[in-house]
Design an enzyme around this catalytic site. Structure first.
Site: not given
Lengths: 165, 507, 507, 165
Positions: B116, B199, B234, B291
């Site tokens: 990340k 964040e 998620h 992907r």
């Protein structure tokens, strides 16, 4: 044949007589002019007063649902004359409730011992499938009368795991 | 073009790739675990090899075994599908060492996007808009300063994180210390990496992603966006293309950023840049999936392209057969992911035997499935069974078509989430495209309203239940012999047993 | 929009229209004959009514009964599908008299296009290119003069003709008299109308048709062409869109002519103008079909539109939701018509029980079907079971995809023409799009070449046959009881019986 | 179990032994290391030397086909030890050939009488379905020994209509 069908606490009394090619049907004593055909295994085409219903029978473990269009109904069917039904009926009167496995899996934990007092909603057995654990809760308050499995055992959908009285 | 390709996956995506190979005249090689001998991808492939026991780490994640099979059968390339080894850079390197082409991006790009913080740094450098915050791991003190500068609420995230693990929402300076420490220890436990960054928290964002496609000659294009805001924890549940809130201008801006991001990462083949979009339509880089995505079909339906064909052509060294200006979007596509899980029981997985399967078809309906009637869904893998995708001229027509297709879909013997989709598709907020990543959790928090007219149907259901019972009772009396015979097969319930007898009769 | 629509048809097209109604929130009403109680369209519709015994003239062609049902159930419109009453102007008038909307063109347009000579006259007046010849009925003497002026060979045709009846090819003046007389008497017998006309004979033409769509406000558009040259005895077998030989310029010219033709006939709703195209790409008016075509899906896939939705919207009085310039073609679509007939036995119909049905799916595959596993195809109607339609970016990809889909398609228990399609799709002339209306008859005249590699597969087949036998023998010994029980169901062969037993086990 | 499978005049001798979970197979005396699984009714998944074959069994009337990929093979399976097979075998040795209905339909015409001499390929019976007529021809030259149907009779697929010796 006479059946008592329970849907959402409502009991429907259905009388059926097989004639040459058709079924004569009474619902709660009222005649229903149905035209019923089994088109595939578990699929019924039902015509009533011109309306057409494609009805599917869904059996998952110990549970049976009837799907009409996109509405699904959990049903319990009882044949008052059948031995098994009388037994079941008897059982529920005596207030014995089973904990059954909702799907295949492995018993990972048993959280109460035989003879223990359990509260309705209390977790009794934990089973696992596809890396997820599921706590099976007591359907009623009472004494844990029987446990039919041991930790680590593989269980089938619908298998009776324990009984509470 | 390759003559033989190994598919290092199972389920619907393996079948999807096998079909593409068949269409391109490429021999397809399936691999399977002990419990997947009867799986659909095994019988659909041209070749099939056992690679180990049920646990994925010993079979579908068994790099050595899979490469050994590839060498033995002479496969020139490996398609990893999604999940399993698809984002495993070490596997991609191992393929290269074994001189087998990995159908995907270079390992370097996979590694860059796998971290990340490294990805944030690189994307920032490439001018990709970021959620305000730190691009690297922070100490508690640094995290507190950063939070103060971007303003609360903020998210604390694990650099190696994913799937919501090691994430904490912090609303005020007071909560900072404890949240930071729990997130850090969780990250250490889960990823064995305690790196933490901060964040700004975006409230009720949309999840919108851009499909990119790059060849190995420096050309990169984007194929429009996908709206993936309907999620549970998620996990995407419904995806669509295009997004109802993205105009042509915003699409071009997001696409340009995505192409820039891919180029800066030296990216090739199919990939997806995920963005968070806030209420003011600002978009921020979330992450890149290196992907093919589960939801790629919605992009195929609105662009008219076949992403797996293109993956194979790119991996074999071909140039992209088109340029950006050749790509146009037409109509609207929606995908529903069919899972063997029980929405009424906390989405618990429901493996088992599929006793009945009625599949939707007709105009605008596509089903990408990995299952068949009579197959037993194993307990060991992801519970996704199939994807139902519809296409229509516009979004309202696509929603109506999806409802029609769902009515035709029936899976007997196991629990599925089919019923949930109708709830979503009938919800006024979904119909009005007022969706964000919190939409589904809010919907699930409310009790399901009984569909209208249901009451009148209860009588039909009652009569039908009696008819099924009567028909099977009749069969039993007529041929108890057959019933007992069938009973030997340990069916869990009398109902199931009688349904069987019914079946014998109906055939 | 209508609230309730009756579908005066059966099979796949009835299901197709029912699906469209479902998607548009319209209640659908099916009608069925005595032998169709179990048919798919009956259980898929919202309402279903018996309209008579098996013979079509007493049920699906029973105008009085169908209109009575429409009135009784409150249907505001009737969709005729194709075949049956779809081109019957008298039925359209009867609907109007009964104040039920006929979903199709006005009766006047149906009548005009129903007469070959009246249509020719009208189309000629509208400037539509015609095969040189007479626009009206001729005497033998007139016919001889006409033949001399256009030049031999010529075709003699019955004005009321169709399906090749009352047609004769005449190569020289000597044959004229006898051919004229046989054609005339045949026409009298078949259509009770001896009117005969003469046309120049076009050698090996292509059959290419233009789809038109007109609303009831004077707007008419065309939706590109369909290539329908693969025919057997004037029956289409494979259709595709676009045609490989039609460029954009020719498409526009043919489309303009078709729109002009439709306007001059006061045409509304969906219709098709059929053209003959000769080797020099000259096109000549053949006839107009005043209904939805069987092959409409290939047009839907390349235009992204839904023709049945549009038919319903037009019939309910809506304006066309687009203009000509909004219509673009993308990709390539191919349709195969699946029939219950035996290509190896002179295409003899093969009704009976469908004991097994494996259906193709996945990317770019659409199946419009009127059947299901376990259903018995009745002897009484057209033997078409389903249509398999594929879409891909270009023609070669579409052909490859169709082959893949055909491999996935399996119909057990009855004969079908599935095997024929592979022969066609592998034929070099089809692959090169060198097709004309004689292509299939030429192909059928040649013996089927064994597909390559078949030899090696014979051993696999032999072993498999033994395995099926052994497995069922084993079941029999284990549970002869079940076998006998099942035997009661009068299965024609021991094989079938044991397959059943197998079934009990596999379920 | 031993079977003789005939495909296009070729006879394959297949030996099968059922073991725990697998089949041991010999083809014409040669061992074949097959891995065979019946995945659905009439559908077999066969693995051999890494190759995967999806094999379907197609039964139409009296005829059985085996479909491998997109190749179709008409097969006749004979169990030398089975009574029925011996009968059949016997019959074909004696040279009795049946005319069977290729599909359901109605007998519209019978074109030869019992005892008549018929030539191979000569039309004997005409049946009709879906408005099309089909002439069923003599499979061999010989004497029309038996006719099992009358004009107007409805026949099932696979039904034996006549015998020629």
């Amino acid at each position: 044949m006479i059946y008592e069908v329970t849907i959402a606490e409502m009991v429907y009394r259905v009388e059926l007589v097989r004639t040459e090619q058709a079924w004569n049907c009474k619902l709660n004593g009222r005649v229903l002019p149905i035209d019923a055909v089994f088109v595939q295994e578990g699929v019924l085409s039902l015509l009533l007063d011109g309306k057409s219903y494609e009805v599917k029978q869904e059996i998952i473990g110990a549970e049976t649902n009837i799907v009409v269009g996109h509405a699904r109904f959990g049903v319990a069917v009882r044949d008052p004359r059948s031995f098994r039904s009388r037994q079941r009926a008897g059982a529920s009167e005596q207030g014995v409730k089973k904990i059954t496995a909702p799907m295949p899996g492995k018993v990972v934990r048993i959280m109460a011992a035989v003879g223990a007092q359990v509260e309705a909603g209390q977790s009794v057995i934990v089973i696992e499938a596809m890396k997820m654990q599921n706590e099976l809760k007591a359907p009623k308050s009472g004494v844990l009368k029987k446990i039919n499995v041991v930790e680590g055992a593989a269980v089938e959908a619908g298998q009776s795991l324990a009984e509470i009285e | 073009m390759f003559k033989k390709v190994l598919i290092a996956n199972r389920g619907e995506i393996a079948v999807r790739v096998i079909r593409a190979c068949r269409e391109m005249g490429i021999a397809s090689v399936a691999v399977f675990s002990d419990v997947d001998r009867n799986a659909l991808h095994v019988s659909k492939a041209d070749e099939a090899y056992l690679v180990g026991p049920a646990p994925a780490r010993e079979s579908y994640l068994n790099v050595a075994k899979i490469l050994e099979v590839a060498k033995r059968c002479g496969a020139e390339a490996i398609h990893p599908g999604y999940g399993f080894l698809s984002e495993n850079a070490a596997f991609a390197r191992a393929c290269a060492d074994a001189r087998v082409k990995f159908i995907g991006p270079p390992p370097s790009a996979m590694e860059l996007m796998g971290s990340k913080t490294r990805a944030r740094t690189a994307m920032k450098a490439a001018g990709v808009p970021m959620v305000p915050g730190s691009a690297r791991g922070l100490t508690l003190a640094e995290a507190e300063d950063m939070a103060a500068s971007v303003g609360f609420p903020v998210m604390i995230k694990a650099a190696a994180g994913g799937g919501g693990k090691g994430m904490r929402l912090v609303k005020s300076p007071a909560e900072m210390k404890s949240s930071f420490e729990t997130a850090q220890s969780e990250a250490l436990r889960s990823f064995n990496d305690g790196e933490i960054y901060v964040e700004k928290f975006i409230e009720n964002p949309r999840h919108i992603e851009i499909q990119v496609l790059g060849d190995e000659h420096g050309n990169v294009v984007f194929l429009g966006e996908r709206e993936c805001s309907v999620q549970r924890r998620h996990q995407k549940v419904i995806e669509e293309a295009p997004s109802a809130v993205i105009g042509e201008d915003m699409r071009q801006r997001m696409g340009a950023v995505a192409v820039q991001a891919a180029k800066s990462a030296g990216y090739t083949n199919a990939g997806t840049i995920e963005f968070l979009v806030d209420a003011q339509r600002n978009f921020y880089f979330l992450e890149m999936n290196t992907r093919l995505q589960v939801e790629h079909p919605v992009t195929e339906l609105v662009t008219g392209l076949d992403l797996v064909h293109l993956q194979l052509r790119i991996a074999s060294g071909e140039k992209l057969p088109f340029q950006q200006q050749d790509i146009t979007l037409r109509g609207h596509a929606i995908e529903c992911r069919l899972y063997a899980e029980d929405p009424e029981n906390n989405f618990f997985p429901s493996p088992g035997k599929i006793t009945k399967l009625l599949r939707p078809s007709g105009p605008g309906v596509r089903e990408d499935s990995g299952v068949y009637e009579g197959w037993t869904v194993p307990l060991d893998y992801d519970p996704m069974l199939a994807k139902l995708i519809v296409y229509a001229a516009d979004r309202p027509a696509a929603i109506a078509r999806m409802r029609r297709a769902l009515d035709e879909y029936f899976v007997g013997g196991i629990k599925t989430n089919l019923g949930l989709f109708r709830r979503i598709l009938e919800h006024p907020d979904f119909v009005a495209a007022r969706i964000d990543t919190g939409f589904l959790d809010r919907l699930l928090a409310t009790k399901a309203a009984a569909s209208t007219g249901t009451e009148s149907l209860a009588e039909i259901a009652a009569v039908s239940a009696a008819l099924f019972a009567a028909a099977s009772a009749q069969k039993n009396s007529q041929n108890s012999s057959a019933t007992t015979e069938i009973a030997q097969q340990s069916q869990p319930s009398a109902w199931k047993r009688t349904a069987r007898t019914e079946g014998v009769r109906n055939e």
